[in-house]
Design an enzyme around this catalytic site. Structure first.
Site, PDB file in Angstrom:
ATOM      1  N   ARG A  59      -2.857  -2.578  -4.773  1.00 24.62           N
ATOM      2  CA  ARG A  59      -3.366  -1.221  -4.575  1.00 24.62           C
ATOM      3  C   ARG A  59      -4.763  -1.159  -5.170  1.00 24.62           C
ATOM      4  O   ARG A  59      -4.957  -1.461  -6.336  1.00 24.62           O
ATOM      5  CB  ARG A  59      -2.443  -0.198  -5.242  1.00 24.62           C
ATOM      6  CG  ARG A  59      -1.047  -0.171  -4.642  1.00 24.62           C
ATOM      7  CD  ARG A  59      -0.188   0.899  -5.307  1.00 24.62           C
ATOM      8  NE  ARG A  59       1.171   0.887  -4.817  1.00 24.62           N
ATOM      9  CZ  ARG A  59       1.610   1.611  -3.786  1.00 24.62           C
ATOM     10  NH1 ARG A  59       0.798   2.404  -3.131  1.00 24.62           N
ATOM     11  NH2 ARG A  59       2.866   1.538  -3.411  1.00 24.62           N
ATOM     12  N   HIS A  62      -9.608   1.697  -6.109  1.00 24.87           N
ATOM     13  CA  HIS A  62      -9.740   3.126  -5.848  1.00 24.87           C
ATOM     14  C   HIS A  62     -10.585   3.828  -6.906  1.00 24.87           C
ATOM     15  O   HIS A  62     -10.594   3.421  -8.065  1.00 24.87           O
ATOM     16  CB  HIS A  62      -8.361   3.790  -5.847  1.00 24.87           C
ATOM     17  CG  HIS A  62      -7.439   3.238  -4.820  1.00 24.87           C
ATOM     18  ND1 HIS A  62      -6.075   3.244  -4.994  1.00 24.87           N
ATOM     19  CD2 HIS A  62      -7.654   2.661  -3.618  1.00 24.87           C
ATOM     20  CE1 HIS A  62      -5.485   2.701  -3.931  1.00 24.87           C
ATOM     21  NE2 HIS A  62      -6.438   2.335  -3.083  1.00 24.87           N
ATOM     22  N   LYS A  71      -8.303   6.988 -16.459  1.00 28.40           N
ATOM     23  CA  LYS A  71      -6.872   6.697 -16.301  1.00 28.40           C
ATOM     24  C   LYS A  71      -6.369   5.909 -17.502  1.00 28.40           C
ATOM     25  O   LYS A  71      -7.009   4.958 -17.943  1.00 28.40           O
ATOM     26  CB  LYS A  71      -6.630   5.856 -15.040  1.00 28.40           C
ATOM     27  CG  LYS A  71      -7.021   6.545 -13.759  1.00 28.40           C
ATOM     28  CD  LYS A  71      -6.853   5.627 -12.559  1.00 28.40           C
ATOM     29  CE  LYS A  71      -7.281   6.323 -11.279  1.00 28.40           C
ATOM     30  NZ  LYS A  71      -7.207   5.412 -10.122  1.00 28.40           N
ATOM     31  N   TYR A 131       0.540   6.378 -14.724  1.00 30.37           N
ATOM     32  CA  TYR A 131      -0.808   6.617 -15.226  1.00 30.37           C
ATOM     33  C   TYR A 131      -1.092   8.094 -15.389  1.00 30.37           C
ATOM     34  O   TYR A 131      -0.680   8.923 -14.617  1.00 30.37           O
ATOM     35  CB  TYR A 131      -1.873   5.933 -14.379  1.00 30.37           C
ATOM     36  CG  TYR A 131      -1.877   6.197 -12.901  1.00 30.37           C
ATOM     37  CD1 TYR A 131      -2.862   6.998 -12.326  1.00 30.37           C
ATOM     38  CD2 TYR A 131      -0.927   5.625 -12.063  1.00 30.37           C
ATOM     39  CE1 TYR A 131      -2.897   7.216 -10.962  1.00 30.37           C
ATOM     40  CE2 TYR A 131      -0.951   5.840 -10.701  1.00 30.37           C
ATOM     41  CZ  TYR A 131      -1.943   6.636 -10.161  1.00 30.37           C
ATOM     42  OH  TYR A 131      -1.974   6.865  -8.812  1.00 30.37           O
ATOM     43  N   ASP A 168      -6.293   0.798   2.163  1.00 25.65           N
ATOM     44  CA  ASP A 168      -6.910  -0.302   1.434  1.00 25.65           C
ATOM     45  C   ASP A 168      -7.446  -1.378   2.367  1.00 25.65           C
ATOM     46  O   ASP A 168      -8.430  -2.043   2.047  1.00 25.65           O
ATOM     47  CB  ASP A 168      -5.934  -0.886   0.418  1.00 25.65           C
ATOM     48  CG  ASP A 168      -5.646   0.081  -0.720  1.00 25.65           C
ATOM     49  OD1 ASP A 168      -6.345   1.110  -0.836  1.00 25.65           O
ATOM     50  OD2 ASP A 168      -4.706  -0.182  -1.491  1.00 25.65           O
TER      51      ASP A 168
END
Length: 181
Positions: A59, A62, A71, A131, A168
């Site tokens: 992932r 981003h 985060k 997160y 993605d």
């Protein structure tokens, strides 16, 4: 709690103090006052997120170009290789990345400040990833840089091609990405 710097001084590994015995373990996963004292960061978390992914799911990378999110990330089941990339043009580490393994076993957390692209690769059969974020999710401001951009040369611990989302798969190159001033 211990704070360990990474190759990028603003990205920090947070190692909690874990108390364990034959019954199991206990640790404080977040303490606002202690986090601020030990990191020098004054942050307010506004959202908690939880995802589950299978082996070889990648992932990222981003970020949100507006409403950037800091985060604090951790894994509660399984293991991931977690990566932060500095995309702050004025930073001396602009375009550099750092990565570390986060797992349910090591209980490490990673502080990824605003201004970074973030991603992770699941290296166990499955992983659950938690997160905290310093700003709300804003899909209209979300951006994605290709996970395999040659300008970064991230050394993902991969066997073959990762599983990616459609979003993605469409990530842009670092050269074409919107970055922070």
């Amino acid at each position: 709690m211990k704070i360990k710097p990474t190759q990028i001084p603003d990205v920090l590994i947070v190692e909690p103090t874990v108390f364990g015995d034959s019954r199991g373990f206990f640790f404080e996963s977040y303490n606002h006052r202690m986090f601020q004292e030990m990191t020098g960061q004054t942050v307010t978390f506004v959202q908690d997120n939880h995802s589950r992914s299978e082996l070889n799911v990648l992932r990222g990378l981003h970020y949100q170009i507006r409403q950037p999110q800091g985060k604090l990330v951790r894994v509660v089941f399984g293991e991931v290789f977690d990566v932060a990339v500095d995309i702050r043009r004025a930073s001396p580490t602009f375009g550099h990345w750092t990565g570390t393994y986060l797992s349910a076993e090591n209980k490490r957390q990673l502080w990824v400040p605003p201004g970074f692209a973030h991603g992770f690769l699941v290296t166990s059969e499955a992983a659950e990833f938690l997160y905290k974020t310093t700003d709300y999710y804003a899909p209209e401001h979300e951006r994605c840089i290709r996970w395999d951009d040659p300008d970064f040369d991230i050394r993902w611990p991969l066997n073959g091609r990762p599983q990616l989302s459609a979003k993605d798969e469409k990530g842009v190159s670092f050269k074409r990405a919107e970055v922070f001033a």
